[in-house]
Design a protein around this motif. Sequence first.
Motif, PDB file in Angstrom:
ATOM      1  N   HIS A  72       0.834  -1.196   0.000  1.00 15.14           N
ATOM      2  CA  HIS A  72       0.000   0.000   0.000  1.00 15.14           C
ATOM      3  C   HIS A  72       0.869   1.246   0.000  1.00 15.14           C
ATOM      4  N   HIS A 132       0.663   4.817   1.404  1.00  9.59           N
ATOM      5  CA  HIS A 132      -0.064   5.551   2.435  1.00  9.59           C
ATOM      6  C   HIS A 132       0.320   7.016   2.314  1.00  9.59           C
ATOM      7  N   ARG A 165      -0.328  10.881   3.971  1.00  4.17           N
ATOM      8  CA  ARG A 165      -0.810  11.547   5.186  1.00  4.17           C
ATOM      9  C   ARG A 165      -0.539  13.041   5.080  1.00  4.17           C
ATOM     10  N   MET A 195       4.531   7.847  10.431  1.00  2.23           N
ATOM     11  CA  MET A 195       3.641   7.183   9.486  1.00  2.23           C
ATOM     12  C   MET A 195       3.172   5.828  10.010  1.00  2.23           C
ATOM     13  N   SER A 196       4.003   5.142  10.750  1.00  4.87           N
ATOM     14  CA  SER A 196       3.589   3.873  11.348  1.00  4.87           C
ATOM     15  C   SER A 196       2.457   4.108  12.349  1.00  4.87           C
ATOM     16  N   TRP A 235      -0.630   4.859  10.392  1.00  2.00           N
ATOM     17  CA  TRP A 235      -1.178   3.651   9.768  1.00  2.00           C
ATOM     18  C   TRP A 235      -2.010   2.871  10.784  1.00  2.00           C
ATOM     19  N   ASP A 236      -1.536   2.853  12.043  1.00  2.00           N
ATOM     20  CA  ASP A 236      -2.273   2.150  13.097  1.00  2.00           C
ATOM     21  C   ASP A 236      -3.619   2.807  13.385  1.00  2.00           C
ATOM     22  N   LEU A 289      -5.468   4.361  10.955  1.00  2.00           N
ATOM     23  CA  LEU A 289      -5.959   4.692   9.617  1.00  2.00           C
ATOM     24  C   LEU A 289      -7.464   4.941   9.538  1.00  2.00           C
ATOM     25  N   TYR A 304      -8.730   8.413   8.070  1.00  2.00           N
ATOM     26  CA  TYR A 304      -9.601   8.508   6.891  1.00  2.00           C
ATOM     27  C   TYR A 304     -10.798   9.391   7.211  1.00  2.00           C
ATOM     28  N   ALA A 311      -5.795  11.362   5.729  1.00  2.00           N
ATOM     29  CA  ALA A 311      -5.040  10.236   5.186  1.00  2.00           C
ATOM     30  C   ALA A 311      -5.831   9.543   4.090  1.00  2.00           C
ATOM     31  N   SER A 315      -4.986   5.980   1.137  1.00  2.00           N
ATOM     32  CA  SER A 315      -4.009   4.992   0.690  1.00  2.00           C
ATOM     33  C   SER A 315      -4.444   4.447  -0.661  1.00  2.00           C
ATOM     34  N   TRP A 345       4.154   0.716   2.199  1.00  2.00           N
ATOM     35  CA  TRP A 345       4.200  -0.375   3.151  1.00  2.00           C
ATOM     36  C   TRP A 345       4.080  -1.703   2.421  1.00  2.00           C
TER      37      TRP A 345
END
Length: 173
Positions: free
Chosen positions: A4, A6, A8, A26-27, A30-31, A33, A37, A42, A44, A172
């Motif tokens: 993906h 991603h 942001r 970013m990690s 992502w957690d 997300l 959204y 964000a 992806s 990712w």
Amino acid sequence: MSVHMHLRAVAMPEIQDDHSWLAEFMSDAWDRLPEEYEAGVATSIDTAFDSVNRFYAWAAGLPASAAFAAGPDGESPWQLPVYGGRAVPHAAGADPSDPPMGLLEPPGVSAAADFLSKVSFDELWNAAGAELGSRFDGEEPARSLYREEHRSLLKFYGRAAAAGHAVVRVVWA
């Protein structure tokens, strides 16, 4: 394996131009997300991100292409939504398997938003659809996928540009 891209949106003063810091940021993003959204900060793109970039490249051949403003670093406007900006290099001695990062600063985000708001999805599809549709189970499923990616990017970049934000990009795997 799923891959993906991603993206942001973030205010420039809030970020550090450092690969390790951005990877951690970013990690964490992502957690979270689903919430990101919902907040509109964000988005992806699944494994088709290179195809989405090629889809936008068809804009170069459209009659309206002269109306699209180039990016601040002279990038073609159709390069900005997916691969625009600059790579953020790894620090010396960093783990080379760390994900690739990119940063599109606010002027580039504004140029990407402008391009996405002006390009006609239908004209792009008329130019690129036959080629892109052949990679899927037919033209209509592909058209739906690209239309949804376009809508998502249009909304995301529009919000980011209106807020004066930069966009951080990571892939990712």
